[in-house]
Structure formats: C-alpha cells, structure tokens
Design an enzyme around this catalytic site. Sequence first.
Site, PDB file in Angstrom:
ATOM      1  N   HIS A  76      -3.472  -5.628   1.050  1.00  0.00           N
ATOM      2  CA  HIS A  76      -3.145  -5.902   2.377  1.00  0.00           C
ATOM      3  C   HIS A  76      -2.698  -7.342   3.102  1.00  0.00           C
ATOM      4  CE1 HIS A  76      -2.948  -1.760   3.528  1.00  0.00           C
ATOM      5  NE2 HIS A  76      -3.135  -1.487   2.556  1.00  0.00           N
TER       6      HIS A  76
ATOM      7  N   CYS B   6       0.823  -1.241   0.213  1.00  0.00           N
ATOM      8  CA  CYS B   6       0.439  -0.100  -0.053  1.00  0.00           C
ATOM      9  C   CYS B   6       0.846   0.731  -0.318  1.00  0.00           C
ATOM     10  CB  CYS B   6      -0.857  -0.094   1.250  1.00  0.00           C
ATOM     11  SG  CYS B   6      -2.200   1.213   0.338  1.00  0.00           S
TER      12      CYS B   6
ATOM     13  N   GLU C 187      -0.667  -8.486   4.991  1.00  0.00           N
ATOM     14  CA  GLU C 187      -0.528  -8.671   6.936  1.00  0.00           C
ATOM     15  C   GLU C 187      -1.927  -8.566   7.509  1.00  0.00           C
ATOM     16  OE1 GLU C 187      -0.906  -5.951   5.151  1.00  0.00           O
ATOM     17  OE2 GLU C 187      -0.734  -4.259   5.829  1.00  0.00           O
TER      18      GLU C 187
END
Lengths: 760, 226
Positions: free
Chosen positions: B196, B87, B198
């Site tokens: 994302h 990002c 994560e």
Amino acid sequence: MIDTVTHAVEDPDRTQPFAELGLKPDEYQEIRDILGRRPTSSELAMYSVMWSEHCSYKSSKVHLKQFGEKAPKTDILMVGIGENAGVVDIGDGWAVTFKVESHNHPSYVEPYQGAATGVGGIVRDILSMGARPLAVMDPLRFGPLDAPDTRRVMPGIVAGVGGYGNCLGLPNIGGEVVFDPSYLGNPLVNALCIGAMRHEDIHLASAKGVGNLVVLYGARTGGDGIGGVSVLASETFSEGGPTKRPSVQVGDPFMEKLLIEATLEVLHAGLVEGIQDLGGAGISCATSELASNGEGGMHVWLDRVLLRDPTLSPEEILMSESQERMCAIVTPANLDAFLALCGKWEVEAVVIGEVTASGRLTVEWHGEQIVDVPPRSVAHDGPVYERPFHRPEWQDALQADGPENLPRPSTPDELRAMLLTMVAAPNLASKSWVTSQYDRYVLGNTVLAQPEDAGMIRIDEETGRGVALSTDCNGRFAKLDPYNGAKLALAESYRNVAASGAVPLAVTNCLNFGSPEDPEVMWQFAQATTGLADGCLELGIPVTGGNVSFYNQTGATPILPTPVVGVLGVIDDVARRTPIAWREDGELIYLLGDTHDEFGGSEWAHHVHGHLGGMPPAVDLGRERLLGEILVAGSRDGMLSAAHDVSDGGVAQTLVEMALHSGIGARCWLPDGIDPFTLLFSESTGRAVVVVARTEELRFTEMCAARGLPAYRIGVVDSGLGPDAGFPAGTQVLQVSELFTVTVDELRMAHEGTLPDALR
Amino acid sequence: MIPRVGVVTFPGSLDDRDAARAVRIAGGEAVALWHGDDDLMKVDAVVLPGGFSYGDYLRCGAIARFAPVMHSIVDAAKGGLPVLGICNGFQILCESHLLPGALTRNDSLHFICRDQELRIEDTSSMWTADFEAGQEILIPLKNGEGGYVADEATLDMLEGEGRVIARYLGLNPNGSRRDIAGIRNELGNVVGLMPHPEHAVEDLTGPTTDGLPFFTSVLNSLVGAS
C-alpha cells in the site's frame, strides 16, 4: 397460534415459561403488576431480554451510580452516562465518542463470530451517536498460552477481531493481550471503538415528534442470536447443567461498512430525528428505548420487518440479535430522501412503525395487537438489586502471603538470565502475532499504534488535533485489592496516554467479573467501582460510560476481577506525539518517579514463581497527575525524544521495549541505594522512562526539580557498544553497567518467539 | 495543468480516502468515481483502492469487475489511461484481465499487516518512473489474499518483458510466486501492486514516505505528456 393482548386478558392463568427465559418469579409477578394482566408471549420475550443482567444492569446499577455522583466538575462532557456512548468535547468544535464493551461468552462458544460481532456491536454504538467510527482497540484475555483450549479459542478470536475490523476499514490501534489461568474457561473479549463528529452532528436515541416514522434499515432479521442476551450473556457455563446451544450471532462486516456510510450520509443530510443501533435485545431494545426517551409512545407493525427466515415468530423477531441493523426516526417528509440514500448504498430499509402520543409501546402482527406496554417499564424501570456482598474470608490470608520470601536472582548472570526469561514471558512477550493480523493503517490517520503506550489518531488533518487512547488492567492487582486494583488500572491507562503526549480527558470502562450472586464477587465489584469512581475524582477526569460483564466464571471459580479502564486524551497537534523508541546516540535516558520493593501481584512473581499474594504496588494518583503533567509538558515543549511507561515487568521491560522498537542499544546504570533486582523488575507505579536530547537536559531536569518529581539519569543511547562488549562492530547491545550485557538480537529472539512458537 | 486522478469507490472500498489523500499530497486533484456510474469524469488517471469490494465474498475482485465504472475503465486502460490497482484494486485488475494471473490466500492463512521492504524492478511504467531501478523501499503491506500466482509460462513472460515492477525483499509475506509484489501490463500504463503506497506518503502516519513516487510518477508523466 399467536398470543395476543386479547388472549392474555381472556386466558389470564396460562402457565408461561418465564424461568426458561431467565426471569425470576418475583420479576414475572412485577411484569404482571405493571400490565395488570399476564404478559403476552411477545411481551414476555421483550421483558425477559430487557430485564436480563446484560441489558438492565440490575445488579450493578446501585454501584455504578457513583460514577455520576463522584464525577469531577468538568465542562468537556457533552453527553454523559446512559446514552449509547458518552461524548467529549476535544476542542475546535470537535466531539469524540468512545466506549468499550464485552463479548466474552459468545466468544468462548464461537470464537471467530463472537469476537467479530463484538467489534460490530461497539462500532454501531459509536455510529448511533452521529460519529464516524475512526478506530478500534481490543483488550483480550485468555487462559495460559500453552493450554490446549487457548489454542482453540485465541486464534479464532484474533481472526474474528481482525476479520471484522479489517473488512470494515477501521484501524486497530492497540488493546491488550493477557494470559492467566482464571480465563481458561472464560476468555475476555472486550472491544472498544472511538469516533468523532462536529458538535452539531451529535444525535441521540429518542423518538420525538408524533407522526414521525420508525425506519428499520440494514441487514434483514434472521434467527441468529435469539435469546443470546438473556441466555448467553447471563448464564455461567456450568458442568452438568442442561446443554444450551443458542446460536451466536453471525457478523457481516461488509454490510456494516455499507451501514456506516449510509448512516453518515442520512445524518449529514439532516434526515434523522433520532437514531438507535440494534444490538443486544434487537428490536425490543431499540423500540422501547427510542420510545421511552422520546414522546413515550410508538406503534410498530412487526409483520413489516424484512426477514431472512420467513418462518420466524413475532417473539423471535422481537428478540433476534441479527447484526448490522439500525433504527432511525424520520419525518414523513424526509422519508423518500432517506430511502434514496439507503438505496444508493444498497441497504434495505422499511418503515416499521410510527411515533405516537399514546404513552404506550404497541406492536401489531397482521392486524392483531401482541404488545401493549409502557415503554419505560421495559427499557429503564427494570429490577434493581442490592445484591449482598462481603469481603471474602480468604482475602486476609491472600494479602498476608506476600512475595518477600520468593527466591530472587542476585548475581549478574542470574539477573541477565532473568531478564531474558521475563521478556519472553507470555504476558510480556511481543504481541505482534496478534497485532500483525490487524490493519492499523487504514484511513491514514494512525499516528501511534501497538506496541506504543497509547494508540493515537489524527482527527483534524488541517490542525493536527488528535486523540490518544489506552486500555489497561492488571487483574492480579485487582484480586489482591479490588479497590486499589481499579485505581491501578486507571493510573496505568492515564500514564500511558500522558506518555504519548496527550492530556488525559475522560474514562470508559468494561467491568468483567464473576457471578453477582456470589457475595464475594459482588464485594470485588463494589470495591472496584468505588475505587474507580474515587480515582477519577482524584485525577479530575469523568467516566463517560462503560459496560458490565458478570457471570465470568467456570463452575464456582470466578475470573480475576478485571475492571478494564480506557482513558482518552487529547493532543493539540499529533506531530508532537512522543513515541517509545529512542532515536539517536547521545540521547539521555531518565527514570522518573520512585522505585520501591513492590512485587505483590507482579509479573515476576506470577511467571517465575506462579505466586499471587501480598499487596499490589501502592498507588498515588497525585503523583500520577504530576508525572502526567511533566510528560505532557515535555512533549509540548519538544523536550522529550521518547517516553515509555513503567508497569508490568518493571524498568527492565520498559528499557527492552524501547531498545527493540528503536533497534539501537544503550548503556544503562543503576541509581545509588537500590538493589539491581528491585530496580529492574519491581512494578512500583507513577514511573516512566523518558529520553532527552543533551540540549534539553537542563531544561527538563530543572522542570522536574521545580515540580518535585524525582528524575534519575540511568543511561545513554549508544549504538557503538558492540566491540567493547566483545561483539562485532555494529552489534547493538543493551548494557547494564557492572552487571551484564545482552544483545538486542538476543532480546528480540526471546521477546518475539514466544507467541509464534506456542501457536504454531 | 493539475492532473485529475479518479479514485473509485466500490461498496466495501476502504482505502479510497487514503488514495485520494496520496494523490493530493503528490500534487494531483483527486476525483471521486462511483462504482455504479460509468462516467469517468474526464480524469487523467485512475486508482482502484484497497478494501473488500462487495465483501470479497465470492472471490476478491470478482464482482467489482462487473461494476459499470469498470467497463469504462477497461476500455480506457486499453487506450492508455494510467490505472493503478492497489491490493483489492490489483485483484480487480486481474479479474478484469487487464493484468494476468491471480491473487490467492496468503500461505500463512492469516491476514498480515506489516511494514514490507520491496525492490523496485522496473521503472518504465507510468507509476514507477520516479523511482530508480533497484531502489529499495519500505511501505505497509496488509492483505489476506496477496499471494500472486500465474502459470510458469506467464511468470517467465512477465520476467522476460520486465513487467515485474516490484518484488518482496526478505521473508516472502504471502507465498507470492517469485516474490512478486507488483506487475504492469505491456503498455506500462496499468500497474497492480499488493502493498500500500498510499499509506506511506506522510512521515506522521506512514513508516516512510516511500509510497509517494508511485503517485508523483503518474502526475509527472501526465504533465510531461501534455
């Protein structure tokens, strides 16, 4: 020329603009009596902001007392009402602080910044308790979805909430979006923040230790929001009055993020004796409250404040509501370390004063004394009003005008059409147009978020201990009966938290009402606070803090009384959470609680008939408590696959949301002895729909029977209904036996189309 | 050997804790790197996390690229150090010219947060080796400026060299050219990804655990190489 204390003594009869600053003549006289002279212009500025409705709670105090007086016995409350935010013990050495505040008027004037700074302000409240802010929620209320001004206000407010919270790195885990004509000229923007800390990290706003230093850090002070508190937050937007163009504060979420990290580092390094955020009333509020809560004395060198605009006068500096500022009390020995940590985060900090034993708050401007006041008189001993109130004459007629005679659907086709109409109603439709603009993932601890019943976050990654939060209010119920309306808001929020599997623990509130100078509004307020205090006592959960927002009206027409209630719950292990989506074929769907013919204030009466009258649903908090215990036990013992509360829109809405969220169909049927319309759309309280695996059915129903909670089997999860209903295999279908069938796709189109279509 | 993966914190980084958690769950050791320090602490790989570095007030990633730590990272990346930019990290990699192109405002003009389906297009990078080519995954997407743009020649070059590592499936969420969600450099050690991973490493908090292979990929390739 600067108006000094010496001038005030030498020139006692100068005319002062107290009325323009929002002070009444008797309040001005009281200030003169306290000081034994006329106030200086700086003192007048301080008193005017601190004695405003917004800061002093002068109209609400006498009613809010009940939250303390009627508080249930509890040992979970570590810090109670009156501090920046209440603190609750959630076990294992963890403490949680949470609070909701309003930013209604600024958000109407400037939607984006008004909403953004609402988030920023509540986050600093949580931070100032010593907690790391962990999540936000935003209860929002607008005029009708199709009104032109809603199209102006709503996108800006949503973007402001998202823009600030997203950039700050706090997940937005829930809230409300409600539409009603009464909010058209006065939208409600309430902002909630929750934070957590270890018990030993709790900090308070007090200036202790004579000789300790007062450090102002964060953003520089500018001309934004000057007078915002006393002018913006306490005056009605009336037509024909003088045009007021006070500047709404402008937020800088990046600075707030740095402020959070810097603050947590100085707190954890043990460098802070006391701390206070700067919000409404800026330096006036922070210095007077810190001094008043500590040794009682403080001296401030106001010319040392770092300015964004060097032309600001001392009065303006005292009143400025520039955002992203904090005030800390630091010992001289710790100052260098404090400044070094601020420097690490590129946050400016400057010593602006010191704690004294004088018992006075004194402020100096380039060597001249401009303020010399008893700090308590500014911060705590403001005026208190016993505003007159009386039950409105129209209340009886409103309650007598029940929904009994409104035409109801009865044939299967009519019921099916009504279901599709209702799930698309603005108040019941999907809010993902709003929530998809909010980051719900950041920090990686969000276990449940909107559209779940409650937002849930993990606090401890080792043990899985976490908390759940919900905010609720049905303003229509509160208009029909403010006392029970407040209890109903509490009941719904309590139920939502329990449905997620968490044990309800504590309450915050944001009481949004019209003008307290209107005795009918004041009656609504008095009734609602009493109802909420009584309700909390019955449920055994204390109020830990809250906020009052008055003057929410357009002309002489107040908003629906809107006592937003937030309930916090704790769950030992978030892995035990109960989501709203059912999961697999064969799971059994149960309706818990009793359904009565209750349509007063219902979404059906509102959306289909534009009707508001009669009595709201009966509230039975004993039953809510029992339901909550069953829901929590079902979660803890692994009996429930899913649970969803029944509220706005009734059982129909609940089942639709469960089907939509899971993407799987179900076959449902109606219990004997109740007509289909009432079962599907009534908003009787104390109910939830739960989903139980067949292997758990006996254990669960025996528990309900033993505890005396009615449980009706009303359906079974079934992904294979498509072909039977004449659809291709694989089509997911919600079937209400012997009445109608509707596909999940059809429901989704209706439910998810409303907001995007209106706001395109 | 437990590989050490550095996670950089810039002022305004938000997903640094999440990235560190993902590294740990994948079996690595997360090492905090500070924007103002050019010491890479002998890490074996680096993650540039999501967030709003410097408030993204000038242009996303435009200021972060000048941070002292970035000078070291750019040098090391040219020497083969695995770097994943997520990002805002992707934006910083583009600003640093470690990756071509740029990220622009979403075509909807709204910030968007949703669970996004992706197709993994290339498994030759150090961050995607544990996927299967063509594998479809679901991970969170959240951005305000996630529209990937580059001139046609660059896009053709990326496609031709197999450097598009992931593409959006279904409705394009942000107007990215050719539905591009992530790209890699020529060497395959530097990857930029707009969604994302994560946030998709635990069943409890993510929509899936489909993000985990991004982190195990680099750890496995580091262990294999040592």
